[in-house]
Design an enzyme around this catalytic site. Structure first.
Site, PDB file in Angstrom:
ATOM      1  N   HIS A  27       0.118 -12.036   7.295  1.00 38.71           N
ATOM      2  CA  HIS A  27       0.253 -11.088   8.411  1.00 38.71           C
ATOM      3  C   HIS A  27       0.212 -11.833   9.743  1.00 38.71           C
ATOM      4  O   HIS A  27      -0.567 -11.499  10.638  1.00 38.71           O
ATOM      5  CB  HIS A  27      -0.847 -10.022   8.358  1.00 38.71           C
ATOM      6  CG  HIS A  27      -0.654  -9.016   7.268  1.00 38.71           C
ATOM      7  ND1 HIS A  27      -1.568  -8.047   6.972  1.00 38.71           N
ATOM      8  CD2 HIS A  27       0.376  -8.824   6.403  1.00 38.71           C
ATOM      9  CE1 HIS A  27      -1.108  -7.304   5.969  1.00 38.71           C
ATOM     10  NE2 HIS A  27       0.066  -7.769   5.616  1.00 38.71           N
ATOM     11  N   HIS A  72      -0.767 -11.651  -3.279  1.00 36.69           N
ATOM     12  CA  HIS A  72      -0.933 -10.209  -3.035  1.00 36.69           C
ATOM     13  C   HIS A  72      -0.256  -9.424  -4.145  1.00 36.69           C
ATOM     14  O   HIS A  72       0.527  -9.973  -4.920  1.00 36.69           O
ATOM     15  CB  HIS A  72      -0.365  -9.821  -1.669  1.00 36.69           C
ATOM     16  CG  HIS A  72       1.065 -10.208  -1.445  1.00 36.69           C
ATOM     17  ND1 HIS A  72       2.125  -9.455  -1.896  1.00 36.69           N
ATOM     18  CD2 HIS A  72       1.623 -11.289  -0.818  1.00 36.69           C
ATOM     19  CE1 HIS A  72       3.265 -10.034  -1.540  1.00 36.69           C
ATOM     20  NE2 HIS A  72       2.989 -11.151  -0.896  1.00 36.69           N
ATOM     21  N   HIS A  91       2.683  -1.156  -2.585  1.00 37.21           N
ATOM     22  CA  HIS A  91       1.714  -0.184  -2.065  1.00 37.21           C
ATOM     23  C   HIS A  91       2.465   1.109  -1.790  1.00 37.21           C
ATOM     24  O   HIS A  91       3.676   1.104  -1.555  1.00 37.21           O
ATOM     25  CB  HIS A  91       0.998  -0.712  -0.808  1.00 37.21           C
ATOM     26  CG  HIS A  91       1.913  -1.085   0.328  1.00 37.21           C
ATOM     27  ND1 HIS A  91       2.485  -0.168   1.171  1.00 37.21           N
ATOM     28  CD2 HIS A  91       2.363  -2.305   0.748  1.00 37.21           C
ATOM     29  CE1 HIS A  91       3.235  -0.797   2.078  1.00 37.21           C
ATOM     30  NE2 HIS A  91       3.198  -2.096   1.834  1.00 37.21           N
ATOM     31  N   HIS A 102       0.147   1.602   4.379  1.00 34.00           N
ATOM     32  CA  HIS A 102      -0.529   1.390   3.091  1.00 34.00           C
ATOM     33  C   HIS A 102      -1.141   2.757   2.775  1.00 34.00           C
ATOM     34  O   HIS A 102      -2.257   3.059   3.151  1.00 34.00           O
ATOM     35  CB  HIS A 102      -1.613   0.320   3.186  1.00 34.00           C
ATOM     36  CG  HIS A 102      -1.062  -1.048   3.460  1.00 34.00           C
ATOM     37  ND1 HIS A 102      -1.842  -2.143   3.729  1.00 34.00           N
ATOM     38  CD2 HIS A 102       0.220  -1.508   3.510  1.00 34.00           C
ATOM     39  CE1 HIS A 102      -1.081  -3.201   3.936  1.00 34.00           C
ATOM     40  NE2 HIS A 102       0.180  -2.841   3.817  1.00 34.00           N
ATOM     41  N   GLU A 128       7.480  -5.827  -2.879  1.00 38.18           N
ATOM     42  CA  GLU A 128       7.514  -6.930  -1.919  1.00 38.18           C
ATOM     43  C   GLU A 128       6.935  -8.242  -2.478  1.00 38.18           C
ATOM     44  O   GLU A 128       5.866  -8.677  -2.077  1.00 38.18           O
ATOM     45  CB  GLU A 128       6.783  -6.544  -0.633  1.00 38.18           C
ATOM     46  CG  GLU A 128       5.418  -5.914  -0.794  1.00 38.18           C
ATOM     47  CD  GLU A 128       4.782  -5.606   0.565  1.00 38.18           C
ATOM     48  OE1 GLU A 128       4.781  -6.488   1.435  1.00 38.18           O
ATOM     49  OE2 GLU A 128       4.278  -4.480   0.739  1.00 38.18           O
TER      50      GLU A 128
END
Ligand code: GLY
Ligand code: MN
Length: 448
Positions: free
Chosen positions: A249, A356, A360, A367, A395
């Site tokens: 991020h 990860h 989601h 999310h 993703e």
């Protein structure tokens, strides 16, 4: 005009129908939903306000300092909305408030009260519930003063006793099942947010060679969201050039885009309160180097294989396992891992490079929805069988730390993620974000 009113009425009765559904689940009990808190940015200025999702889902109301009370008893009002009164002085500085008079009609609520009467009125309104089941659905942690008000009901040394709540249940579980399955209007809003985001990605990609910095790229994208009718950003835009993309991020900096590197862009517009969430990884020069292409194709293959798994009845876990399998095979082919794919998966050897989960849920929150209760039982997100109307992301990614000596030197510092938004349909799925390509040769064509 008539048509406009009809659309507005339909939208408002949608919120009423949702409240009715919650009320049917709390017979003899009460539920309290708070608006989000405002957050100070500096002295007397606030960050832009973002409404609490459950409160928004049940009211459509976007002001702060409001509380929705739902009473599942048989006597008295069933829905009560507390909100701020109108104030000419406040409205001169900050903007319009709806006020109690207009709110009653707008929200079709049984009773509307000023928020500054909450502490006095709440115990009286709750009394019939507290004298019977004593069950209040409430999620603490949003607003300290409301937490304290609810908590004060427990603070007698002789609890439980009549007149005080004796059980607090997580109010998020009342809306989770409803929010998971999107209705027609919600799907339309998500679809529109996806279209706006995809169109903005196209526009940015075509001007990537004129972009001054990661931050500049982020602002161009966000400006396109507005240009194409978006209402805001679904989350803080991520633009990560070169090795910055190995931070999942990454916050965009003033760093210019490195010409021979990749640029990872993860962003989403919001529309009517609903989010899109797209990630693409572009070559800043317009063409992938051979090493970048090798890694890119592994991630792309994971995206394709995971997507093919989507069908009603399947789970996010099965989709993740398909991505993990493709990523692990790819890591062996790249020479990053050695061994059999099956053993490497069992050892989770892929985790330093794909750390990860693959999916989601997507909706009002980017999310979306957690925890989730289905038929009265809390179920982990990744174990829930998919149904038509569910929306989520796929993703997969690969992130090679620039300093990781276990990785062949030519791949170090490469970070790639590809993300699509998926709607489950009766017959399988629809990719809501395929207007912007993921296949490598198609991506390169954007730049020619
Ligand atoms: N788009 C950011 C994330 O899904 O974590
Ligand atoms: Mn995402």
């Amino acid at each position: 005009m008539a048509r406009k009113n009809e659309v507005r009425n339909r939208a408002e009765s949608r919120f009423k129908a949702r409240r009715k559904k919650v009320l049917s689940r709390i017979k003899g009990e009460a539920a309290i939903f708070c608006s989000a808190a405002e957050t100070t940015r500096s002295r007397d200025l606030q960050y832009s306000f973002h409404q609490n999702s459950d409160f928004f889902y049940l009211t459509g109301f976007e002001e702060p300092d409001a509380v929705l009370l739902l009473l599942g008893g048989t006597k008295g009002p069933r829905s009560v909305l507390f909100l701020r009164e109108r104030s000419p002085e406040f409205e001169r500085w900050i903007g319009p408030r709806l006020g109690t008079k207009r709110a009653q009609k707008k929200f079709e609520i049984d009773e509307v009260l000023p928020i500054d009467t909450l502490s006095k009125r709440l115990p009286k309104l709750l009394a019939p519930v507290l004298q019977t089941t004593g069950v209040v659905h409430f999620t603490p942690g949003l607003r300290k003063e409301i937490d304290e008000l609810i908590w004060s009901g427990f603070s007698s040394p002789v609890n439980p006793r009549p007149g005080n709540p004796n059980t607090i249940k997580d109010a998020r579980l009342l809306t989770s099942e409803m929010r998971l399955k999107k209705d027609r209007d919600e799907i339309r809003a998500i679809r529109h947010a996806c279209d706006i985001t995809a169109e903005s990605f196209w526009k940015l990609a075509r001007s990537l060679n004129t972009v001054k910095s990661e931050r500049h790229a982020a602002r161009i994208l966000e400006s396109s969201f507005s240009e194409f009718g978006g209402h805001g950003i679904a989350f803080e835009t991520i633009v990560a050039s070169g090795k910055h993309a190995t931070t999942l991020h990454h916050h965009p900096t003033f760093q210019p885009l490195w010409k021979r590197e990749l640029v990872l862009i993860d962003a989403g517009a919001s529309y009517n309160g609903y989010c899109a969430d797209i990630t693409r990884t572009f070559p800043a020069s317009g063409t992938f180097s051979s090493n970048q292409a090798l890694v890119y194709d592994v991630v792309h293959n994971a995206l394709v294989r995971a997507t093919r798994k989507v069908a009603p009845g399947r789970t996010l876990d099965q989709i993740h396992q398909a991505a993990v399998s493709a990523i692990t095979s790819g890591l062996v082919a790249l020479g990053v891992l050695e061994g059999t794919v099956r053993e490497l998966i069992a050892l989770e050897a892929y985790k330093p490079f794909f750390m990860h989960r693959t999916s989601h849920w997507l909706g009002i929150d980017v999310h979306d929805i957690s925890p989730i209760s289905l038929n009265g039982k809390v179920i982990p997100s990744h174990k829930i069988p998919l149904e038509p109307g569910y929306v989520f992301t796929i993703e997969p990614g690969l992130y090679f730390d620039p300093k990781d000596k276990s990785v062949p030197v030519e791949f170090r510092g490469i970070g790639i993620r590809l993300e699509n938004d998926i709607l489950v349909t009766n017959s399988g799925y629809e990719i809501l974000t395929e207007q912007i390509p993921t296949e490598r040769s198609e991506v390169e064509k954007i730049f020619t």
